[in-house]
Design a protein around this motif. Structure first.
Motif, PDB file in Angstrom:
ATOM      1  N   LYS A  56      38.565  39.255  33.572  1.00  0.00           N
ATOM      2  CA  LYS A  56      39.152  40.503  33.069  1.00  0.00           C
ATOM      3  C   LYS A  56      38.111  41.622  33.025  1.00  0.00           C
ATOM      4  O   LYS A  56      37.729  42.135  31.987  1.00  0.00           O
ATOM      5  CB  LYS A  56      39.788  40.281  31.692  1.00  0.00           C
ATOM      6  CG  LYS A  56      40.812  39.173  31.647  1.00  0.00           C
ATOM      7  CD  LYS A  56      41.900  39.344  32.692  1.00  0.00           C
ATOM      8  CE  LYS A  56      42.945  38.240  32.558  1.00  0.00           C
ATOM      9  NZ  LYS A  56      43.747  38.056  33.729  1.00  0.00           N
TER      10      LYS A  56
ATOM     11  N   LEU B 215      45.388  41.966  39.776  1.00  0.00           N
ATOM     12  CA  LEU B 215      45.898  42.426  38.489  1.00  0.00           C
ATOM     13  C   LEU B 215      46.663  41.301  37.798  1.00  0.00           C
ATOM     14  O   LEU B 215      47.134  40.372  38.437  1.00  0.00           O
ATOM     15  CB  LEU B 215      46.830  43.629  38.694  1.00  0.00           C
ATOM     16  CG  LEU B 215      46.206  44.835  39.398  1.00  0.00           C
ATOM     17  CD1 LEU B 215      47.283  45.851  39.750  1.00  0.00           C
ATOM     18  CD2 LEU B 215      45.130  45.469  38.552  1.00  0.00           C
TER      19      LEU B 215
ATOM     20  N   THR C 232      41.859  44.322  44.976  1.00  0.00           N
ATOM     21  CA  THR C 232      41.630  43.991  43.575  1.00  0.00           C
ATOM     22  C   THR C 232      42.838  43.214  43.101  1.00  0.00           C
ATOM     23  O   THR C 232      43.926  43.315  43.685  1.00  0.00           O
ATOM     24  CB  THR C 232      41.390  45.255  42.718  1.00  0.00           C
ATOM     25  OG1 THR C 232      40.934  44.859  41.420  1.00  0.00           O
ATOM     26  CG2 THR C 232      42.638  46.104  42.570  1.00  0.00           C
TER      27      THR C 232
ATOM     28  N   GLN D 103      44.185  38.056  38.205  1.00  0.00           N
ATOM     29  CA  GLN D 103      42.822  38.500  37.883  1.00  0.00           C
ATOM     30  C   GLN D 103      42.158  37.444  36.997  1.00  0.00           C
ATOM     31  O   GLN D 103      42.373  37.400  35.796  1.00  0.00           O
ATOM     32  CB  GLN D 103      42.872  39.856  37.181  1.00  0.00           C
ATOM     33  CG  GLN D 103      41.525  40.463  36.946  1.00  0.00           C
ATOM     34  CD  GLN D 103      41.616  41.809  36.221  1.00  0.00           C
ATOM     35  OE1 GLN D 103      42.679  42.205  35.777  1.00  0.00           O
ATOM     36  NE2 GLN D 103      40.499  42.472  36.091  1.00  0.00           N
TER      37      GLN D 103
ATOM     38  N   LEU E 183      37.240  44.950  35.838  1.00  0.00           N
ATOM     39  CA  LEU E 183      37.614  45.603  37.089  1.00  0.00           C
ATOM     40  C   LEU E 183      36.627  45.208  38.186  1.00  0.00           C
ATOM     41  O   LEU E 183      35.408  45.322  38.008  1.00  0.00           O
ATOM     42  CB  LEU E 183      37.602  47.126  36.897  1.00  0.00           C
ATOM     43  CG  LEU E 183      37.896  47.963  38.141  1.00  0.00           C
ATOM     44  CD1 LEU E 183      39.299  47.681  38.669  1.00  0.00           C
ATOM     45  CD2 LEU E 183      37.718  49.441  37.837  1.00  0.00           C
TER      46      LEU E 183
ATOM     47  N   SER F  54      38.492  46.620  31.835  1.00  0.00           N
ATOM     48  CA  SER F  54      39.154  45.335  32.038  1.00  0.00           C
ATOM     49  C   SER F  54      39.982  45.248  33.315  1.00  0.00           C
ATOM     50  O   SER F  54      40.136  44.159  33.864  1.00  0.00           O
ATOM     51  CB  SER F  54      39.999  44.961  30.825  1.00  0.00           C
ATOM     52  OG  SER F  54      41.000  45.926  30.599  1.00  0.00           O
ATOM     53  N   SER F  55      40.502  46.374  33.818  1.00  0.00           N
ATOM     54  CA  SER F  55      41.365  46.297  34.988  1.00  0.00           C
ATOM     55  C   SER F  55      41.648  47.690  35.528  1.00  0.00           C
ATOM     56  O   SER F  55      41.456  48.692  34.834  1.00  0.00           O
ATOM     57  CB  SER F  55      42.654  45.575  34.590  1.00  0.00           C
ATOM     58  OG  SER F  55      43.796  46.069  35.168  1.00  0.00           O
TER      59      SER F  55
END
Length: 109
Positions: free
Chosen positions: A96, A89, A87, A93, A98, A49-50
């Motif tokens: 969800k 967060l 990226t 973001q 990465l 997810s991240s």
């Protein structure tokens, strides 16, 4: 937008993408709605997810992802003289999953 555009649309083949580089575990492709003149997205093919949720068990996949990002960034830098790699967060973001952006140029919007 779906909670995870990459799993729901890209990796399922619902949204076609122009691939830049692909390995067994990572996909890099031109952004479907670019914010920059050159805008490439790199994602793991497995859901993470991240950056903040990476586990020790994800280390090998993360290294592979970073290797693809490095190669794509080198190509963009060679062709255009520079690039950004980032990226997002938290609330920044949208999807969800990465993902990293490899970009060149000034924002289009």
């Amino acid at each position: 937008m779906t909670e995870d555009f990459y799993c729901d649309e890209v990796l399922n083949g619902k949204t076609e993408v122009q691939k830049v580089m692909e390995t067994d575990n990572v996909l890099a492709y031109y952004h479907t709605r670019p914010f920059y003149p050159v805008h490439i997205v790199a994602i793991p093919k497995r859901h993470i997810s991240s950056l903040l949720t990476l586990q020790d068990s994800d280390n090998e996949l993360f290294l592979e992802l970073m290797g693809v990002i490095k190669q794509v960034a080198a190509r963009v830098t060679e062709e255009y003289g520079a690039c950004r790699v980032n990226t997002n967060l938290g609330n920044y973001q949208d999807s969800k999953h990465l993902h990293y952006h490899i970009c060149y140029g000034e924002p289009l919007r």
